[in-house]
Design an enzyme around this catalytic site. Structure first.
Site, PDB file in Angstrom:
ATOM      1  N   SER A 175     -18.804 -18.991 -61.410  1.00 61.96           N
ATOM      2  CA  SER A 175     -18.510 -20.146 -62.258  1.00 61.96           C
ATOM      3  C   SER A 175     -18.135 -19.643 -63.637  1.00 61.96           C
ATOM      4  O   SER A 175     -18.742 -18.718 -64.156  1.00 61.96           O
ATOM      5  CB  SER A 175     -19.730 -21.064 -62.368  1.00 61.96           C
ATOM      6  OG  SER A 175     -19.979 -21.693 -61.132  1.00 61.96           O
ATOM      7  N   GLU A 176     -17.117 -20.269 -64.200  1.00 60.78           N
ATOM      8  CA  GLU A 176     -16.642 -19.948 -65.543  1.00 60.78           C
ATOM      9  C   GLU A 176     -17.043 -21.098 -66.457  1.00 60.78           C
ATOM     10  O   GLU A 176     -16.679 -22.245 -66.210  1.00 60.78           O
ATOM     11  CB  GLU A 176     -15.125 -19.775 -65.518  1.00 60.78           C
ATOM     12  CG  GLU A 176     -14.510 -19.420 -66.834  1.00 60.78           C
ATOM     13  CD  GLU A 176     -12.991 -19.214 -66.712  1.00 60.78           C
ATOM     14  OE1 GLU A 176     -12.401 -18.824 -67.730  1.00 60.78           O
ATOM     15  OE2 GLU A 176     -12.417 -19.465 -65.644  1.00 60.78           O
ATOM     16  N   ILE A 177     -17.820 -20.805 -67.487  1.00 60.11           N
ATOM     17  CA  ILE A 177     -18.256 -21.799 -68.464  1.00 60.11           C
ATOM     18  C   ILE A 177     -17.478 -21.526 -69.739  1.00 60.11           C
ATOM     19  O   ILE A 177     -17.499 -20.405 -70.254  1.00 60.11           O
ATOM     20  CB  ILE A 177     -19.769 -21.732 -68.725  1.00 60.11           C
ATOM     21  CG1 ILE A 177     -20.576 -21.635 -67.425  1.00 60.11           C
ATOM     22  CG2 ILE A 177     -20.212 -22.914 -69.596  1.00 60.11           C
ATOM     23  CD1 ILE A 177     -20.432 -22.808 -66.503  1.00 60.11           C
TER      24      ILE A 177
END
Length: 182
Positions: A175-177
């Site tokens: 996941s890319e935040i």
């Protein structure tokens, strides 16, 4: 009886086990789940493994309490129904854009870094815009002793440039935040 997901609406675009199982749990908890299936053949789960009267028992178990519609998400018209844009960026990289959020797609055998620990066909990397500054997100991950896979880096976002960190979830999906910049 009030259930935890009463009033929630879920759009399920998964196939085979993972997506249908997760949305089944939401449906059992009260969510209104609408499953999108490809035209003509439907979800492969319909014919997967043990069949009863021509339909998979897996389908019967994981698709109860859902509504199904067919929609060709590979066509521009199908993506337009969901207001989803297919973006091309970098060297042959693709993503699906929903508003200001993005799902990065990997082509089998041509994955790019960073990626899930074991990228499998159909797996997606999520790119989410945080509601707080990215430094607060990083501080929270550090406080929880949650490893960051890649230090903050500038990227191409769904609508503008972003600054992101990458983390793995418990299933080792990426996941890319992100936060919007400039």
């Amino acid at each position: 009886m009030v259930r935890p997901q009463d009033g929630a609406r879920v759009l399920e675009m998964g196939q085979l086990i993972g997506g249908p199982f997760a949305s089944n749990m939401l449906a059992e908890s009260g969510a209104h789940v609408i499953k999108i299936e490809p035209p003509v053949v439907g979800d492969p789960l319909r014919k997967w493994r043990l069949l009863h009267d021509g339909t998979s028992v897996w389908w019967a178990a994981l698709s109860r309490n859902k509504n199904s519609v067919t929609l060709d998400l590979r066509s521009p018209e199908g993506r337009d129904v969901l207001q989803m844009d297919l973006q091309t960026y970098g060297e042959g990289r693709y993503a699906l854009r929903f508003g200001n959020q993005k799902i990065n797609l990997h082509e089998r055998g041509h994955e790019f870094e960073p990626k899930a620990y074991v990228p499998v066909p159909g797996a997606l990397d999520l790119c989410l815009i945080a509601s707080v500054p990215l430094d607060d997100v990083i501080a929270h991950f550090n406080k929880c002793d949650w490893p960051i896979e890649e230090d903050p880096v500038g990227r191409t976002g769904a609508i503008q440039k972003i600054r992101s960190v990458h983390v793995m979830d418990l299933d080792l999906n990426l996941s890319e935040i992100s936060e919007l910049i400039g």
